[in-house]
Design a protein around this motif. Structure first.
Motif, PDB file in Angstrom:
ATOM      1  N   ALA A   1      15.990 -15.940   4.921  1.00 36.53           N
ATOM      2  CA  ALA A   1      16.602 -14.622   5.081  1.00 36.53           C
ATOM      3  C   ALA A   1      15.686 -13.647   5.813  1.00 36.53           C
ATOM      4  N   VAL A   2      14.400 -13.947   5.852  1.00 33.18           N
ATOM      5  CA  VAL A   2      13.427 -13.052   6.488  1.00 33.18           C
ATOM      6  C   VAL A   2      13.328 -13.356   7.979  1.00 33.18           C
ATOM      7  N   LYS A   3      13.575 -12.324   8.797  1.00 30.69           N
ATOM      8  CA  LYS A   3      13.401 -12.473  10.245  1.00 30.69           C
ATOM      9  C   LYS A   3      11.918 -12.263  10.572  1.00 30.69           C
ATOM     10  N   PHE A   4      11.278 -13.339  10.992  1.00 30.46           N
ATOM     11  CA  PHE A   4       9.821 -13.320  11.170  1.00 30.46           C
ATOM     12  C   PHE A   4       9.474 -13.726  12.602  1.00 30.46           C
ATOM     13  N   ILE A   5       8.590 -12.962  13.229  1.00 35.65           N
ATOM     14  CA  ILE A   5       8.085 -13.269  14.562  1.00 35.65           C
ATOM     15  C   ILE A   5       6.587 -13.525  14.449  1.00 35.65           C
ATOM     16  N   LEU A   6       6.158 -14.696  14.876  1.00 37.60           N
ATOM     17  CA  LEU A   6       4.733 -15.043  14.805  1.00 37.60           C
ATOM     18  C   LEU A   6       3.933 -14.249  15.828  1.00 37.60           C
ATOM     19  N   ALA A   7       2.870 -13.594  15.365  1.00 37.29           N
ATOM     20  CA  ALA A   7       2.001 -12.811  16.241  1.00 37.29           C
ATOM     21  C   ALA A   7       0.561 -13.008  15.786  1.00 37.29           C
TER      22      ALA A   7
END
Length: 395
Positions: free
Chosen positions: A64-70
């Motif tokens: 459910a968590v929208k995560f962008i790797l940075a």
């Protein structure tokens, strides 16, 4: 999703939350925000700690968590670079960006300034002013904290200092701090009085002697040497107490030697991420002591109904000390004063375990403010354009 739901989604704030990485204790609030019906949150950060946070585990999220790797890389001392922070400030998908506020990360300065130039609303999420800004370091902090439109602070002390430096109170949101309270309550409900007696006998051989606990990284800043000296002082006063230390770090060997020399019966549990075990250890104790400064340790203790002792120097404290109501759910002692610390500890050793009234006082402050639900509601208000209102939950 129907047409009405799609329209509502487009009118909700599109929020990027930028962190170096999300520690395991941030999982609950991230999941709360991911379920928000007031705003759409995307989380930008690394998937593990790259040498900044002393090996703290990264959170694992649901789908459910929208995560962008940075990835966030150290490049000397406390400094860190994260391209994702800069990109978030320029990304047209977001109208609002929340930055983890750390002034010695150049990427945050650049990303936040870029976000403002691109017409986005910018929030800083962090400790804010823990003390009055002084000297060159204070000047840098004032410049840094002037960048965002608004702040989200963990405590009211930071808000008060910011107001003294010209900030309008409606732009300073007190969101407190939290851990995974639902998991902790579930763990709490599984611990019986018989289990706490068993833990004491298992570790120390008796269930009668009061127990003091500290859960923290074993580093010099935490001043656990002071705690060992205070328990030795209590022994000199004919008040016996055993000590449990949960955590690991560079000071462990020195602390073990000090405890042996001072005759303080101490159990070193080591690092522990098993919440049920932590619940058992804390609930088998009379009081939690944080002699250097107290952070989330206070939250961890109070959710289990155990009072907290820490020092009274506001300029050298973390925001979580504000949860302590002296005489109700904890005590304050004179910083670096062994006798004062011994006095504060002794006041919580008069009964076998914390009283029903003490447990209730601990639970009440956690249920009211220091939990993920409160944090989500306060953050939603902020990103949806509501003015800061420290009393909104009381209505």
């Amino acid at each position: 999703m129907n047409a009405t739901q799609q329209a509502n989604t487009h009118t909700r704030p599109q929020v990027a939350v930028v962190y170096h990485f999300f520690p395991h204790y941030r999982r609950a609030i991230v999941e709360e925000l991911a379920r928000s019906t007031q705003a759409d949150f995307t989380f930008i950060g690394d998937d593990h700690d790259r040498g900044y946070a002393h090996g703290i585990r990264a959170a694992q999220f649901t789908t459910a968590v929208k995560f962008i790797l940075a990835p966030a890389h150290r490049f000397g001392g406390p400094f860190r670079w994260q391209w994702g922070a800069v990109r978030a400030g320029m990304n047209p998908a977001f109208d609002t960006v929340i930055f983890h506020a750390v002034p010695h990360w150049p990427c945050t300065w650049i990303g936040a300034i870029a976000a403002r130039l691109f017409g986005k609303r910018v929030f800083f999420w962090g400790h804010g002013y823990l003390s009055q800004p002084r000297g060159l370091k204070g000047l840098v902090r004032k410049l840094f904290y002037a960048i965002p439109h608004q702040h989200m602070f963990y405590g009211r002390g930071s808000k008060q200092i910011a107001m003294e430096h010209g900030w309008s109170p409606e732009h300073l949101h007190v969101i407190y701090n939290s851990q995974d309270m639902a998991e902790q309550i579930a763990a709490r409900e599984k611990v019986s009085a018989a289990q706490t007696d068993h833990i004491r006998r298992e570790i120390f051989g008796d269930a009668i002697t009061p127990v003091v606990i500290c859960t923290t990284r074993l580093i010099a800043l935490r001043r656990l040497d002071l705690l060992i000296d205070a328990i030795a002082e209590l022994k000199r006063r004919d008040t016996n107490a055993n000590l449990i230390i949960v955590g690991d770090g560079e000071e462990r060997a020195a602390l073990e030697a000090q405890a042996a020399t001072r005759g303080v019966r101490t159990h070193f549990e080591g690092a522990c991420y098993n919440e049920q075990r932590i619940a058992q250890l804390v609930m088998a104790s009379n009081v939690t002591v944080a002699p250097g400064m107290v952070g989330l340790t206070a939250m961890h203790s109070m959710v289990y109904g155990v009072p907290v002792v820490t020092h009274n120097d506001a300029d050298n404290q973390m925001p979580e000390w504000e949860a302590i109501i002296p005489g109700k759910n904890g005590s304050l002692f004179s910083k670096d004063n062994v006798a004062s610390l011994a006095d504060a500890i002794q006041s919580w050793l008069t009964t076998p375990y914390p009283t029903v009234e003490t447990k209730a006082a601990c639970h009440a402050v956690m249920d009211r403010f220091w939990n993920p639900t409160y944090q989500r509601r306060a953050i939603e208000r902020a990103v949806c354009g509501e003015p800061a209102d420290d009393l909104f939950d009381m209505r």
